[in-house]
Every structure is written in C-alpha cells, then in structure tokens.
Design a protein around this motif. Structure first.
Motif, PDB file in Angstrom:
ATOM      1  N   THR A   4       1.052  -1.319  -0.205  1.00  0.00           N
ATOM      2  CA  THR A   4      -0.151   0.161   0.374  1.00  0.00           C
ATOM      3  C   THR A   4       0.834   0.982   0.246  1.00  0.00           C
ATOM      4  O   THR A   4       0.341   2.044  -0.359  1.00  0.00           O
ATOM      5  CB  THR A   4      -1.121   0.128   1.541  1.00  0.00           C
ATOM      6  OG1 THR A   4       0.240  -0.125   2.022  1.00  0.00           O
ATOM      7  CG2 THR A   4      -1.839  -0.526   0.930  1.00  0.00           C
ATOM      8  N   ILE A   5       1.241   1.013   0.909  1.00  0.00           N
ATOM      9  CA  ILE A   5       2.639   2.545   0.687  1.00  0.00           C
ATOM     10  C   ILE A   5       3.644   2.164   0.197  1.00  0.00           C
ATOM     11  O   ILE A   5       4.905   2.844  -0.384  1.00  0.00           O
ATOM     12  CB  ILE A   5       3.338   2.941   1.952  1.00  0.00           C
ATOM     13  CG1 ILE A   5       2.336   2.334   3.144  1.00  0.00           C
ATOM     14  CG2 ILE A   5       4.078   4.104   2.738  1.00  0.00           C
ATOM     15  CD1 ILE A   5       0.748   3.134   3.287  1.00  0.00           C
ATOM     16  N   VAL A   6       3.577   1.727  -1.640  1.00  0.00           N
ATOM     17  CA  VAL A   6       4.926   1.573  -2.241  1.00  0.00           C
ATOM     18  C   VAL A   6       5.012   2.614  -3.169  1.00  0.00           C
ATOM     19  O   VAL A   6       4.277   3.325  -3.095  1.00  0.00           O
ATOM     20  CB  VAL A   6       4.897   0.183  -3.045  1.00  0.00           C
ATOM     21  CG1 VAL A   6       6.267   0.620  -4.389  1.00  0.00           C
ATOM     22  CG2 VAL A   6       4.311  -1.272  -2.526  1.00  0.00           C
ATOM     23  N   ASN A  11       9.217   8.435  -8.100  1.00  0.00           N
ATOM     24  CA  ASN A  11       8.105   9.153  -7.127  1.00  0.00           C
ATOM     25  C   ASN A  11       8.471   9.321  -6.292  1.00  0.00           C
ATOM     26  O   ASN A  11       9.574   9.385  -5.166  1.00  0.00           O
ATOM     27  CB  ASN A  11       6.953   8.036  -6.720  1.00  0.00           C
ATOM     28  CG  ASN A  11       6.395   9.147  -5.858  1.00  0.00           C
ATOM     29  OD1 ASN A  11       6.482  10.155  -5.236  1.00  0.00           O
ATOM     30  ND2 ASN A  11       5.314   8.090  -5.133  1.00  0.00           N
ATOM     31  N   ALA A 171       0.840  -1.030 -10.521  1.00  0.00           N
ATOM     32  CA  ALA A 171       2.120  -1.305 -10.474  1.00  0.00           C
ATOM     33  C   ALA A 171       1.950  -3.091  -9.519  1.00  0.00           C
ATOM     34  O   ALA A 171       3.322  -3.387  -9.289  1.00  0.00           O
ATOM     35  CB  ALA A 171       2.640   0.177  -8.824  1.00  0.00           C
ATOM     36  N   THR A 227      -4.241   5.141  -1.661  1.00  0.00           N
ATOM     37  CA  THR A 227      -5.133   6.514  -2.632  1.00  0.00           C
ATOM     38  C   THR A 227      -6.387   5.218  -4.097  1.00  0.00           C
ATOM     39  O   THR A 227      -7.463   6.640  -3.960  1.00  0.00           O
ATOM     40  CB  THR A 227      -3.339   6.320  -3.426  1.00  0.00           C
ATOM     41  OG1 THR A 227      -2.640   6.834  -1.749  1.00  0.00           O
ATOM     42  CG2 THR A 227      -4.407   8.391  -3.480  1.00  0.00           C
ATOM     43  N   MET A 228      -5.403   4.974  -4.335  1.00  0.00           N
ATOM     44  CA  MET A 228      -5.676   3.689  -5.613  1.00  0.00           C
ATOM     45  C   MET A 228      -7.246   3.672  -4.973  1.00  0.00           C
ATOM     46  O   MET A 228      -8.326   3.365  -5.541  1.00  0.00           O
ATOM     47  CB  MET A 228      -5.609   2.639  -5.944  1.00  0.00           C
ATOM     48  CG  MET A 228      -5.253   3.040  -7.529  1.00  0.00           C
ATOM     49  SD  MET A 228      -5.515   4.559  -8.409  1.00  0.00           S
ATOM     50  CE  MET A 228      -6.592   4.369  -9.761  1.00  0.00           C
TER      51      MET A 228
HETATM   52  C1  NAG Z   1      -1.087   4.187  -5.063  1.00  0.00           C
HETATM   53  O1  NAG Z   1      -1.035   3.083  -6.455  1.00  0.00           O
HETATM   54  C2  NAG Z   1      -1.109   4.486  -7.167  1.00  0.00           C
HETATM   55  C3  NAG Z   1      -0.661   3.266  -9.083  1.00  0.00           C
HETATM   56  O2  NAG Z   1      -0.652   1.600  -8.685  1.00  0.00           O
HETATM   57  C4  NAG Z   1       0.203   4.928  -7.310  1.00  0.00           C
HETATM   58  O3  NAG Z   1       0.240   5.947  -8.795  1.00  0.00           O
HETATM   59  C5  NAG Z   1       0.561   5.823  -6.149  1.00  0.00           C
HETATM   60  O4  NAG Z   1       1.424   6.449  -6.351  1.00  0.00           O
HETATM   61  C6  NAG Z   1       0.220   4.676  -4.950  1.00  0.00           C
HETATM   62  N1  NAG Z   1       0.198   6.205  -3.674  1.00  0.00           N
HETATM   63  C7  NAG Z   1       0.370   6.075  -2.473  1.00  0.00           C
HETATM   64  C8  NAG Z   1       0.503   6.548  -1.665  1.00  0.00           C
HETATM   65  O5  NAG Z   1       1.529   5.155  -2.962  1.00  0.00           O
END
Ligand code: NAG
Ligand code: NAG
Ligand code: NAG
Ligand code: NAG
Ligand code: NAG
Ligand code: NAG
Ligand code: NAG
Ligand code: NAG
Ligand code: NAG
Ligand code: NAG
Length: 772
Positions: A4-6, A11, A171, A227-228
């Motif tokens: 979840t926090i990937v 980024n 992802a 988020t997603m």
């Molecule tokens: C959540 O996942 C989306 C797509 O998988 C990604 O673009 C987004 O950065 C992720 N958000 C967080 C907080 O990791």
C-alpha cells in the motif's frame, strides 16, 4: 497485496527512511531528522515515541541508552543506497529498520545486511521479485501476501460469491498475481470463477468497472493502495455500483485510511482488513501525537487514520530492543564498526537474529511473533465492515485458526437503507397499470400518472419510506433479449442499472429471471385471445324462418301437399267416409257426401300443423292413419322449431367462427398476433408445443406484420379488421369491460404472474445481505 505504501521508483517526493539504531554505551549517534515533507506518514514520530518510551522505562543496569540514527532517502536508487549502507555499517549498528517503500533500496539493504550479518527488520511489502533464498537476516514485519490471499479466499467463501473479480492496480499486479495462487486454488476447487482485471497506465478504473458491471459480478476484490482504492470507490459510485448488490473486499491493510464516508453509505457492503490493536497502551498516545504533528505542520490531516508503516516501525523498534535485551543476558552485545571494504562481519548478528525470531510481544499491529522464515505468525487480521457508525469489526482471520466471523451479522434494515433515497422507477404506459392522467399536461413528475401500478407504488413507498421518480422506458418495450445478448426495454434498463425498479405489468418469465430479479407476483394471469363479437344479422321480418333452413321449409311444404293429396284420395276411396248427413229425410236416403272435399283436404293438415285442429274429423281407419302420421310429424317439427327459435335468438350475438386456440391455429382467414417485444411474443417464440409453434410460424412469417406496437393498436385492429389479438387475460378483461364489442375466446393458454422487476441481487435480502 499489502504494497500500500509502495512508492514508485520515480516518485521522489515520498520520504523514505533508513533507520538504524545503536544500543550504545560510548557511541553517540547522529540522528538525521530533517524531513522535507511536512505532512509525513509519521514514521519519524513513531520512532521517536518508541525510543523515548524505551529509554524512559528501561533498566539502566541491563540496557544501554537507545539511539536511532535517521537517514533520509531521496531516491529509490540501488547505487545511492549502497553508498549509504557503507556509511551506516561503518558507524556500527545492531539492526537496520528498512524503508517502508522503495523496492530497489530494500533489496540492496537486504543484501548488505545479509553480507555483514546485521539484522534487518523490513516493513516494506514483499519484494516484487521474490528472493529465492531469503536472507537469514531479514525479518518481515508486514503480514505476507499469502496470508492476505488466504483471508480473502475465506471471505469469498463466507459471502457465498460464485463469481468475483479482482481489480489490480498496475504497480502491484505482476507481483500480487504471484500471490493469487491461494485465491485461485480456492476458486478452482469450488468451481467458482475469478476474473482478474488490471488497471492500465491511464490509471482510470472507469472502463474496468463498467466491464464488471456488465458481467454482473457482485464481488469485487480491490488490490490497490489506499489512494487508488478510494479513486476506485469514487468511480464505482459514479457508475451506480455502490449498492446493496455489490460486495467490495479491499486487500489494503490501510482500510481505515479510506475515507469511506465521502463515497459510500452503509447500503454497500465494503469489507477490509485492519491489524491495529486499538487497546494497546501506546495507541492513543500515538494517534494523538500524529494528530498534533499534522495539525502543526499541515493544513489538513493527510490521512484519515494511522498509516500502517509508522505503526510497523514503532513495533520494529520494540522488537529489536526486546531481542537485544534477551541476548545481553548471556553475552555483552556491542555494536561493531564494519567496513564495506573488508569482509568482517558482526559477531553477534546470528545470535541476535535467533533472539529476534523468538521475540513475542504485543505491538500496535497486534501480536508480534515470527516463524522460521522470519515472517509474521500467530497474529490476527481484523475484518472490518463499513456501517452507519463508521467501521465495525465483523470477524477475525487468524494466521493459525483461519477465518471466524461473528455469528450474527447485523442485518441491513431495508427500511433504513431505503430511507430518504430516491429510486428511479422504469415503467411503460399500459392501461390499466400506468396511464397518463387526463390533465397530465398541467401536472409534473409522478402526478402525471395514474393506474394500478402507480397506486401500488405509492403504497410501497409509504411502507418502505422511499421516494421515487417515475420514468417511462426509453424504447417503449417490456424487454426481450436481442440477437447479441443485450436486452431491450425495461429489463435492459434494469440490467444496465439505469433504473432501480420496474413497476409495470411485467411478466415473470424464466428467461427474465436469469437477468433480473422479480418480486412475488402481484397479479396472476394468462395469455388469452381477444376477438370482436361476431356481428350477426339484425333480426329481419322473416327471422322467424331462421331456425330451419329453406330446404326444410320446402320439404315441409311438399310434405303438406303430399299429405293433403293422399288424404283427399284415401277419403275418396274409402266407403266409410261417404255418409248420409240427413238419413231421415225422405227421398234423400241415397244422398251420400264426403267431407274431404279438395278444400277440406287442404285445410285439415293446416289445422293439425298449427295444433289447432278443425271441425273435420276423420272417420275411416285409413284417413285416421294418415292424420295420425301427419300429427306426429307436426309434433316433432313444431317442438324442434320452438326450441330452435329460442336458442337461435339468444345465441345469435355470441356466435363466433372460432372457439378455441386450436380453431385459431387451424385457420388462416382470421389473422392473429401479439404485442411486439413482449412476453406473449416470447411465449410463442420459445414454445415447444406444436400448436403454438405453428402459430408462431404463422405470426412470424405473416406480411404485413401481425405484431402491434401497443395494446391500443391491437384492439383497434381487432375492432376494425378480421384480427384476433393475443394478450394477457387481465388486460383482455379490462378492455372487454369497456367495449362490449370485444370478447374472449377460449381459456388461458398459460398461467403466470406480474412482478416488480429489480436488478439482479440488489434487493434480495436473505439475512440482510444480497444472497445468491
Ligand atoms: C498508489 O498506487 C498508484 C497506482 O498504483 C500510484 O500511482 C500511487 O502513487 C500510489 N500511492 C501511494 C501513496 O503509494
Ligand atoms: C533492573 O535490573 C536489575 C537486575 O537485573 C533488577 O534487580 C531490577 O529490579 C531491574 N529494575 C527494573 C526497574 O526493572
Ligand atoms: C548489556 O548489559 C550491560 C550490563 O550487564 C550493559 O552495560 C550494556 O550496556 C548492555 N548492552 C546492551 C547492548 O544493552
Ligand atoms: C452462505 O451460504 C450458507 C449455506 O448456504 C449460509 O448458511 C450462509 O448464511 C450464507 N452466507 C451469507 C453471508 O449469505
Ligand atoms: C492489544 O494490546 C493489549 C495490551 O498490549 C493486549 O492485552 C490485547 O490482548 C491486545 N489485543 C489484541 C486483539 O491483540
Ligand atoms: C485531531 O484533533 C482534532 C482536534 O483535537 C480533532 O478534531 C480531530 O478529530 C483529530 N483527528 C484525529 C484523526 O484524531
Ligand atoms: C427497520 O427500521 C425501522 C425504522 O428505522 C424500524 O421501524 C423497523 O422495525 C426496523 N426493522 C427491523 C427488521 O429491524
Ligand atoms: C433527505 O435528503 C435530503 C437531500 O438529500 C436532505 O436535505 C434531508 O435532510 C434528508 N432528510 C433526512 C430526514 O435525512
Ligand atoms: C445489440 O443490438 C442492439 C440492437 O439490436 C444494439 O442497439 C446494441 O448496440 C447492440 N449491442 C452490442 C453490444 O452490440
Ligand atoms: C360496437 O359495434 C357496433 C356496430 O359496429 C357499433 O355501433 C358500436 O358503437 C360499437 N360499440 C362500441 C362500444 O364501440
């Protein structure tokens, strides 16, 4: 799954920490604490809290002062991470606590720590590429994907979903797919279907959700970060997919971070997992500090709850300290400065690792214990469901005991769920069910309509306390399946969820039952034949002749003439008809007369025929025989005339050329047809019964078409041409009451009921949940 926090590699703004700490006596470490992100996940805060509370409470005689150095990662780069690790090793550490994201850095940390035998407590999700031989020195604090798969599989079984769809955010996909094994195995055994849909690069879940909606899949597993997940829920809400029909299962362990209140009400069944132990003594402190820090640094709190990674780091600190304390009982643990250039390893590493695996403590994320692979064991995932008052625990998945759900799931109160909602009702103008009021132009909304169904709807709304908006079906059809499998009419609108209910004279059929749900029938009826009353001749001046055909009359006349002549002849021939009317008169003794003169011979049968008699009485046996025969004849003729006349006059108006559906099928002079695109048409189309098949072939091939657009059109055709209209008996009765020129022929061809149509599964309440 719990990625979840990937943060993705590019980024850069996601703050990633590498933390390590020293149990030190002499060395004081420099903690680098500058955080470019003001509104962080609170990871540093968690570490500081843990460190402070440990230092405050620890027994100074057995433990040194805990120091934690914080390094900041700005990029997820293997090369940079390598450099940093060399710096860290050269300072001498007893353990490394990993970043909560950054897969590339994680693998480097894992490798270098393995090389140097320094324990590494990982809080990041499992590696995308599964390490074939996991480093002995790595401990996974997050629940594994396999465990989550098992929990999801258990939930699916519990909810009795036969089809489910897994939405996978890009992802995470290739990696979470590896962990689908458990799910798939579960589904393969039970012969249920699981489809997997991946979010593409555009990150727009709308097309994907539409596909799911069209597939009529009711259980949706969402494998994405918080988020997603929230975005997916928002899109689903726009598509009207947040209804009682659907069950959403979120694999994200940060379920509590989903701001569900924004998107969903309690009508939809949303289930997720949580590992937090809210009764843990530090939990409240932790939440309050986080809240305070956010209030100081942010305009608004970036998260709705506690981010998982910070809680995991808090627990990691405690776990390492517990292990070091244990180890220090037997050997004096000291950190050694290690160099990347030498092959020297940390001598206490292996022992500490062994102790770490034996650690047992209650953390913010529940019971902490590890198995021999260094993964969490003997812990529980709490199963949360959204409800009116926020999230509510409905069950527990334990890594050893499996799923245990609460015995009595609070049922969704239909009245509550409908309260203050406005339902869209699709219907069709059809007398007497839904009709436009006479003055409908002056009225608005629902007031424009009246009729049986409108009244029924009003009562329903009063009982269930919902509001509704009546909308006429766009294509004006009831609903038949098209060649390409899509349905038309009201059924189609229910399937595409353009409408919540179909309240009309909608027939319950097995075919429709497959794609929509029906209420119990509110009216039972069958197909009947409507035909116009046969317009018999008006009684004319000679109608009294009607009971007998002209032939009969003619032969009667001939018989009369014949009898008269025979009588005349017989009377002439027989001596007994000759007599003296005045025997006493002198001179006239020989005067003999015969009363059967020609005129009397013709008169006598008339008197007999009319049942009146005459003064003429036969004297001779022969004439008496002739008279007797004639009288017997007239008796029969008159009796049958009288009977026929009565029947003729009453039956005349009811006489029809056809009397049953078989008569109709056997002839071609009278055309017959049904409403186009209705259930009656489908009935004939699909019937296996020979007569009906023959009728369908006739109707189907007839040109011009015998199908009509509306019942009114059908009735007009019945009245104005030689046409029999097949329609439902209730409607037949309604129109027959209003027009006595219409009649029903024969009985009902079948028996069926009208029901209220509902989208599949949406309203069917078993124990408050949509059942299958
Ligand atoms: C959540 O996942 C989306 C797509 O998988 C990604 O673009 C987004 O950065 C992720 N958000 C967080 C907080 O990791
Ligand atoms: C500290 O450790 C010593 C020796 O093990 C023990 O006697 C003492 O009770 C401990 N104190 C606390 C507060 O735990
Ligand atoms: C181990 O215990 C000794 C006292 O017995 C203490 O001085 C030392 O700081 C401890 N080391 C660690 C790493 O806790
Ligand atoms: C699933 O089916 C079983 C048996 O058919 C039933 O007892 C159970 O209540 C169902 N569960 C749900 C959530 O409907
Ligand atoms: C939560 O933590 C408290 C205190 O550490 C512990 O007593 C309790 O059993 C824990 N609850 C769960 C569900 O793990
Ligand atoms: C944070 O604190 C504010 C004010 O004390 C409170 O209104 C808010 O609900 C708190 N938020 C959380 C997530 O606890
Ligand atoms: C549902 O709620 C309504 C009012 O909110 C209440 O009158 C009714 O008894 C409830 N029904 C059930 C089955 O709980
Ligand atoms: C019903 O809904 C309307 C609009 O959504 C809202 O203004 C009203 O307060 C609601 N009424 C109740 C009793 O919840
Ligand atoms: C199916 O056929 C109907 C007309 O028969 C058409 O309106 C509809 O677009 C078609 N749908 C698909 C998916 O081809
Ligand atoms: C019935 O038919 C007769 C003869 O065609 C016509 O005069 C009469 O108006 C019709 N009745 C109705 C109610 O249409």
């Amino acid at each position: 799954m719990e990625k979840t926090i990937v943060s993705s590699v590019n980024n850069g703004f996601n703050p990633v920490f590498v933390l390590f700490f020293f149990c030190l006596c002499s060395l004081s470490s420099a903690a680098i604490l500058d955080d470019p992100m003001e509104c962080s996940r609170g990871e540093r805060l968690a570490i500081t809290l843990a460190k402070d509370s440990i230092n405050r409470n620890s027994n100074r005689s057995t433990t040194g002062k805990l120091e934690v150095d914080i390094f900041e990662l700005l990029r997820d780069s293997e090369y940079e991470m390598g450099e940093t690790m060399c710096q860290i090793m050269s300072k001498g550490v007893v353990a490394v606590l990993g970043p909560s994201a950054s897969p590339a850095s994680n693998s480097i940390i894992s490798n270098i720590c393995g090389e140097k035998e320094v324990p590494y407590v990982k809080v990041a999700p499992e590696d995308i590429l599964k390490v074939q031989f996991p480093r002995f020195t790595t401990l996974d604090l997050r629940p594994t994907n396999t465990d989550i798969s098992l929990a999801v599989a258990g939930l699916l079984t519990f909810f009795n979903g036969t089809t489910a769809c897994l939405i996978c955010a890009q992802a995470d996909c290739e990696y979470s797919l590896l962990n689908l094994e458990q799910l798939l195995r579960q589904f393969l055994i039970s012969k249920e279907t699981l489809s997997v849909r991946m979010l593409d690069d555009s990150q727009d879940p709308t097309p994907l959700l539409k596909e799911i909606r069209d597939d009529k899949t009711a259980t949706i597993i969402v494998d994405a970060n918080a988020t997603m997940s929230h975005i997916i829920l928002e899109r689903a809400s726009e598509l009207g997919m947040l209804s009682v029909y659907y069950t959403y299962i979120f694999t994200s362990l940060e379920f509590s971070l989903l701001r569900l209140d924004d998107v969903a009400d309690q009508r939809v069944n949303i289930v997720g997992f949580s590992v937090f132990n809210k009764t843990h003594p530090f939990f409240q402190d932790f939440v309050l500090s986080l809240n305070r820090s956010w209030q100081e640094n942010c305009d608004h709190a970036p998260f709705a709850g506690t981010p998982l990674s910070s809680a995991l780091l808090f627990d990691a600190v405690y776990a390492v300290v517990a292990a070091v304390q244990e180890l220090n009982r037997s050997q004096n643990v000291g950190a050694t400065q290690l160099s990347c250039k030498s092959s020297k390893i940390w001598e206490h590493g292996t022992s500490l690792m062994n102790y770490l695996r034996m650690v047992e403590l209650e953390g913010l994320t529940g019971h902490i214990e590890f198995n021999s692979k260094g993964q969490r064991s003997n812990y529980a995932l709490r199963i949360m469901q959204n409800s009116k008052d926020g999230l509510r625990q409905i069950g527990l998945w334990h890594s050893e005991d499996g799923l245990s759900m609460e015995k009595k799931l609070p049922s969704i109160n239909v009245t509550d769920t409908l309260f203050n909602t406005t339902l869209t009702i699709t219907t069709i103008l059809e007398n007497p069910y839904v009709m436009l009021r006479q003055n409908h132009q002056e009225l608005e909304g629902n007031d424009r309509y009246e009729g049986f169904c409108v009244d029924m709807l009003k009562e329903l709304a009063d009982i269930l306390k919902f509001k509704y908006r009546i909308r006429l079906v766009a294509d004006g059809l009831y609903g038949v399946p098209g060649a390409n499998g899509t349905w038309t009419g009201m059924v189609g609108e229910l399937i595409s969820r353009k409408a919540d209910l179909a309240v009309a004279g909608l027939t319950i059929t097995a075919e429709r039952e497959k794609v929509i749900d029906f209420s119990k029938p509110f009216m039972t009826l069958g197909i009947s034949i409507m035909y116009r009353v046969h317009l018999g001749r008006r009684p004319g001046y000679f109608s009294f002749l009607d009971p007998f055909s002209p032939g009969v009359w003619l032969f009667m006349l001939l018989a009369y003439l014949a009898v008269s002549c025979v009588l005349f002849l017989v009377a002439r021939l027989t001596p007994y008809e000759w007599y003296n009317p005045h025997p006493c008169l002198k001179g006239r003794c020989n005067l003999l007369i015969n009363q059967y003169s020609l005129g009397n011979s013709f008169w006598f049968p008339v008197g007999g025929f009319m049942q009146q008699g005459s003064t003429i009485a036969p004297r001779a046996l022969s004439t008496r025989c002739v008279s007797g025969v004639w009288w017997a004849f007239t008796l029969i003729i008159i009796s049958s005339y009288t009977a026929n006349l009565a029947a003729f006059l009453t039956v005349q108006r009811m006489e029809v050329p056809i009397e049953s559906v078989d008569d109709l099928a056997d002839q071609t002079a009278i055309e017959y047809g049904t409403m186009h695109g209705g259930s009656t048409m489908t009935f004939f189309q699909n019937s296996r019964y020979q007569t009906y098949q023959r009728m369908w072939n006739f109707m189907h091939s007839k040109q011009p078409s015998v199908f009509v657009k509306s019942t009114e059109e059908g009735i007009a055709r019945v009245l104005n041409s030689n046409y029999a209209y097949l329609l439902e008996s209730t409607m037949n009765e309604y129109y027959r009451q209003r027009n006595c020129n219409l009649t029903q022929i024969g009985g009902l061809l079948d028996t069926k009921g009208y029901g209220i149509g509902m989208p599949l599964g949406e309203w069917r309440m078993t124990d408050g949940r949509p059942g299958k």
